[in-house]
Enzyme design. Structure first.
Site: not given
Ligand code: SF4
Length: 482
Positions: A14, A19, A45, A132
């Site tokens: 998520k 991660k 990002k 996600d």
């Protein structure tokens, strides 16, 4: 470990779960062992590899695609060399709120392949993916030809485990026997480890690493490095080295996922509460937004003929003095204008009179390309409108095809801004979104109503008369009877 033996690993989790920290530390641990790793960050990002390249921000594949002409593109321009020679790539993505990040992943992967990323000298390709799994784009690394092993990073928060369960569900859609394990990244909540253990047991996937909450992550980040590089003797560095060994060993498990209800019961100890919504099935069964006039095929979910984009274009291009802006790829515009000119030609040859605009419609296309579909088409639409305004045009109809609807462009917002900045300009926005609103007939209805609402002024009413609004496809079949 090269050529066909190259491993491909995807680290999913998520957003905000850590991660990228896990991925870059794993890459560093593998690099310490002499394994050549190519890490590809797949999060808009684009900070997946920062800890490996001294905290620097690197050029993303999608920015490169925007800025560099196809004939000048080279793989080395988007690959940086990092800690112990590992290779780092950032896919990048659009600004939050515009364009389509999932499409961005697909585009970035296509470009990397075309530039020869498959030939890069590495033993492991490691994909760090926003997990996600909101759309097919983020599921690309789950496909067989990308990842052979999928690791899932989660904390003990319900939404993190919910995302982990979705990743298992996504993997099951491709090849379910590729789960390497769960990486538990603790947030420091005393209850959370037990939750992750319950989940692990229920889905039959082991926890392959337990990473405690620690300030060493922040200290390493401040140095622009991974924990492996900045604090090689720390306990956490040891955890990542153990994880690297587990990755090399490469055990894989079958993806089993839980239903929403099972998950809520397991993690929160309660049943899913669902609110019943009344369903109206008489009209608008396709779920499209209710419109005052709905074509029969759209209303009753029957097979549809053509698309609403095309129907609206057919009406607008026949209005004298109106500039039609097709916010679409060239192919949709070409198809729809060709269709129009065919029907016009047919009407001419059969001797029916038609509007003079039919032969030479004032229509332009914004020509949405791959870059626009990733980064959004609002700026492009605005630019095209301003070009036409500079030529002295004042009245416009903007019609949207499928892509602007799918990526969430905001043509009404663009039109409002342009009208405000150019007094006297009027823009009717017809958000047809291709066939999302319906068929050709729906488009003609929407265009008729939309143009009247935006441009018509109220005149005198004449008793016992009606205004008859026809579309040009009527010409060959109905004009004589009328
Ligand atoms: S249905 Fe969509 S993709 Fe096909 S022509 Fe219409 S707008 Fe274009």
């Amino acid at each position: 470990m090269s050529g066909s033996a190259r491993r491909k690993i995807a680290i999913y989790g998520k957003g905000g779960i850590g991660k990228s920290t896990v991925s870059s530390n794993l890459t560093a641990a593998l690099s310490d062992m002499g394994i050549r790793v190519l890490q590809i960050g797949c999060d808009p990002k684009h900070d997946s590899t920062r800890g490996l390249i001294g905290g620097a921000v690197q050029n993303t594949v999608l920015d490169y695609l925007k800025e560099v002409k196809p004939e000048d593109r080279k793989l080395e321009d988007v690959v940086s060399r990092g800690y112990k020679g590992c290779l780092c790539v950032e896919a990048g993505g659009p600004e939050p709120g515009v364009g389509c990040a999932g499409r961005g992943i697909i585009t970035a992967f296509d470009l990397l392949e075309r530039l020869g990323s498959g030939q890069v000298d590495s033993d492991i390709t490691l994909y760090d993916v926003l997990g996600d799994v909101v759309c097919g784009g983020f599921a690309v690394p789950l496909r067989n030809d990308y990842a052979d092993t999928v690791y899932i990073v989660t904390s003990g928060e319900f939404m993190a485990i919910y995302a982990a369960n979705n990743i298992l569900r996504g993997t099951a859609n491709y090849n379910p026997d590729r789960i390497g394990g769960i990486i538990f990244n603790s947030r420091g909540d005393p209850e959370e480890e037990a939750r992750v253990e319950r989940f692990s047991e229920a889905v039959g996937i082991p926890i392959v690493a337990r990473i405690p909450r620690s300030s060493v992550f922040m200290d390493a980040e401040q140095r622009g490095a991974t924990v492996i590089e900045a604090f090689p003797d720390s306990e956490i560095a040891g955890t990542f080295r153990d994880l690297a060994h587990a990755v090399i060993e490469g055990k894989r498990y079958h993806a089993r996922f839980l239903s929403e209800n099972e998950l809520e019961k397991l993690i929160l100890g309660r049943e899913t509460a669902k609110k019943e919504k009344p369903v109206h099935r008489e009209l608008n069964v396709t779920g499209t937004e209710f419109r005052p006039y709905t074509s029969k095929n759209t209303a009753y979910d029957e097979p549809i003929h053509g698309c609403a984009f095309s129907g609206a274009s057919s009406v607008c291009t026949s209005v004298k003095g109106l500039t039609t802006v097709l916010h679409s790829p060239r192919s949709c515009a070409q198809l729809t204008v060709q269709l129009d000119s065919k029907s016009v030609k047919g009407a001419y040859t059969r001797g029916y009179s038609t509007s003079e605009t039919f032969g030479d419609p004032d229509v332009i296309c914004t020509d949405m390309g791959e870059g626009t579909m990733v980064f959004g088409g609002n700026d492009l639409l605005r630019r095209k409108l301003e070009e036409q305004i500079s030529l002295g045009k004042r009245d416009f109809a903007v019609i949207t095809a499928c892509p602007p609807g799918i990526i969430g462009d905001d043509p009404r917002g663009v039109a409002a801004t342009v009208e405000k900045e150019h007094p006297g300009v009027k823009i009717a926005v017809l958000e047809e979104d291709g066939n999302a609103t319906g068929d050709f007939m729906q488009g003609t209805l929407d265009a008729g109503i939309g143009l009247i609402e935006r441009f018509a002024s109220k005149g005198d009413t004449r008793p016992m008369t009606v205004n008859l609004v026809g579309v040009k496809t009527m010409a060959s079949s109905a004009c004589s009877e009328l």
